[in-house]
Design an enzyme around this catalytic site. Structure first.
Site, mmCIF file in Angstrom:
data_model
loop_
_atom_site.group_PDB
_atom_site.id
_atom_site.type_symbol
_atom_site.label_atom_id
_atom_site.label_comp_id
_atom_site.label_asym_id
_atom_site.label_seq_id
_atom_site.Cartn_x
_atom_site.Cartn_y
_atom_site.Cartn_z
ATOM 1 N N HIS A 1 -10.266 -14.697 9.645
ATOM 2 C CA HIS A 1 -9.188 -15.285 10.450
ATOM 3 C C HIS A 1 -8.417 -16.298 9.603
ATOM 4 C CE1 HIS A 1 -7.066 -16.903 13.912
ATOM 5 N NE2 HIS A 1 -7.386 -18.125 13.481
ATOM 6 N N THR B 1 3.054 16.851 -8.006
ATOM 7 C CA THR B 1 4.080 16.334 -7.101
ATOM 8 C C THR B 1 3.909 14.852 -6.828
ATOM 9 O OG1 THR B 1 4.435 18.469 -6.032
ATOM 10 C CG2 THR B 1 5.027 16.518 -4.774
#
Length: 477
Positions: free
Chosen positions: A458, A42
């Site tokens: 960051h 699937t």
């Protein structure tokens, strides 16, 4: 020489069977995999892979069509055009590539691929029914990976043209002006994202009183605002689609879930039935070993992935994937397969469902791992601890601000006393990628105190989780 044809025979070549086969070969087991249908099951053919291709393409259409967002970043585009058939081909081509890669990886490792219908023929025996005739193989161990199929409730007639399940929806054979989607789970949400991005009007119908009942309530509230209310989507809740008749138009009879009275009859151009999936456990020979499926059709297993009979493990028999009913996710099936192989090889390993993440690949995405707040509090009452939650928001994240994608939130759930991270729920761009950090932390039963000392790059979206960990207040042991 072994008295058996194989050390391990796997019935079903979906993601679970494939992952198990690769690990079995790595562990030195002579392995065969039996498949009657499409290699990849699937996920590769009718689920994860084609649907993500459609979401990727339609997501670009949505992004390029959001002129206000682009203008805020100094970008101007003309009219956006797309070719439905080319988008459908994109999904089909991806399926073909991954199906081929999966098959080749098995061949490369010398896993025998046996084409035909596999079923149990007794203890350590498997029968394969094919056009060439029936053949029985002997094997030390058997692993069942039959997968699942879409669930179609009574009263719904499927014609695969105007009324269809996700199996046909991924083919994107048409773009109806108005489509109804039955169910507001992740399948319904993802297809509503595709259809609205490509210009369709959507009506979403949910039988329960709450939309998106499988998600954390705080996340579902935000998801409703972003994914439903801001788009051309009409919603019904607390009503059943008790009768659906294909045609032009499709007729949908809506019945109030409480009063059982018909409240409306909708006429739409098409209808997607996204009411979940059921295990494909028929005709796989479970009766030959006196194994009884549960009332929902699932194969009973323990956390070692051993099949159970009267609560006790059946020797040499294992099952993984959707058919076990634990977590109907491709990566969960693959993980279960690895755990089963480990136990076959003499290890003592159990699956840890709490650290398996899940995601809906909408725009923006939703992801989660571990417990919901309600589940955590229930366990807390039983075990004598209190639960706390903290949220951090995309609108305070530098990367989200740079992207102009500030709609989103991360919610963490943890123990007040030890700080153990119990659950994380996220809605926002790249939520499916961010959740893995939380999943790894939960796998190690990490505390929010320790996690708050981790240094994140960051500026990145990962700082949304970093901020949540730092905000958490732990009372202490």
């Amino acid at each position: 020489m072994s008295d058996f044809d194989y050390d391990l025979i796997i019935i079903g070549a979906g993601v679970g069977g494939h992952g198990a086969a690769l690990h079995a070969v790595k562990s030195g087991l002579k392995t065969a995999i039996i498949e009657a249908g499409d290699m990849g099951g699937t996920c590769v053919n009718r689920g994860c892979i084609p649907s993500k291709a459609l979401l990727a393409a339609s997501g670009r259409v949505r992004e390029f069509g959001d002129r206000h967002h682009l203008q805020d970043m100094g970008i101007q585009l003309g009219n956006i055009q797309f070719d439905r058939s080319a988008i459908a081909d994109h999904a089909t081509n991806l399926v073909n590539k991954i199906q081929g890669d999966l098959t080749n990886s098995l061949k490369r490792l010398k896993v025998d691929i046996i084409r035909g219908w596999g079923e149990l023929a007794g203890t350590q025996k498997v029968k394969v029914v094919s056009q060439e005739g029936d053949k029985t193989y002997t094997t030390k161990e058997i692993m069942l990976c039959p997968g699942s199929v879409p669930f179609v409730p009574r009263g719904i007639e499927i014609d695969n043209k105007t009324v269809f399940t996700s199996d046909n929806a991924v083919k994107l054979e048409s773009l109806p002006n108005w489509i109804a989607i039955i169910g507001s789970g992740y399948i319904g949400l993802e297809f509503s994202d595709v259809y609205t991005a490509l210009g369709c009007e959507v009506t979403m119908i949910e039988a329960l009183d709450t939309l998106m009942p499988g998600f954390d309530p705080d996340i579902a509230k935000i998801a409703k605002k972003i994914l439903l209310d801001q788009r051309d989507i009409e919603t019904y809740k607390g009503v059943f689609a008790t009768k659906i008749t294909p045609g032009a138009p499709v007729q949908i009879e809506l019945t109030d879930a409480k009063t059982k009275e018909v409240v409306e009859v909708l006429e739409v151009d098409a209808c997607l039935v996204a009411t979940g999936r059921i295990p494909a456990t028929k005709k796989i020979g479970l009766e030959t070993l006196a194994v009884e499926i549960d009332k929902r059709g699932f194969i009973p297993v323990n956390d070692k992935m051993q099949v159970l009979r009267d609560g006790k493990p059946v020797p040499h028999l294992w099952a993984v994937g959707d058919a076990t009913g634990k977590m109907m996710l491709a990566h969960a099936a693959s993980g279960q397969g690895v755990v089963a192989v480990e136990n076959i090889c003499g290890a003592d390993k159990e699956i840890d469902y709490r650290c398996i993440p899940a995601a809906a690949f909408t725009h923006p995405e939703i992801s989660y791992v571990g417990l919901t707040e309600a589940q955590a509090k229930e366990i807390g009452e039983q075990e004598g601890f209190k639960v706390s939650t903290v949220k951090s928001f995309y609108k305070g994240n530098s990367k989200a601000l740079a992207e102009g994608e500030t709609e989103g939130v991360a919610k963490i759930i943890y123990r007040q006393d030890t700080g153990e991270l119990l659950g994380v729920h996220i809605i926002g761009i790249h939520a499916s990628d961010l959740i893995q950090e939380a999943a790894n932390a939960i796998a190690k039963r990490e505390s929010v105190q320790n996690l708050s000392f981790n240094i994140h790059t960051h500026p990145t979206l990962s700082e949304v989780l970093d901020e949540a960990y730092k905000r958490a207040q732990v009372v202490g042991v």
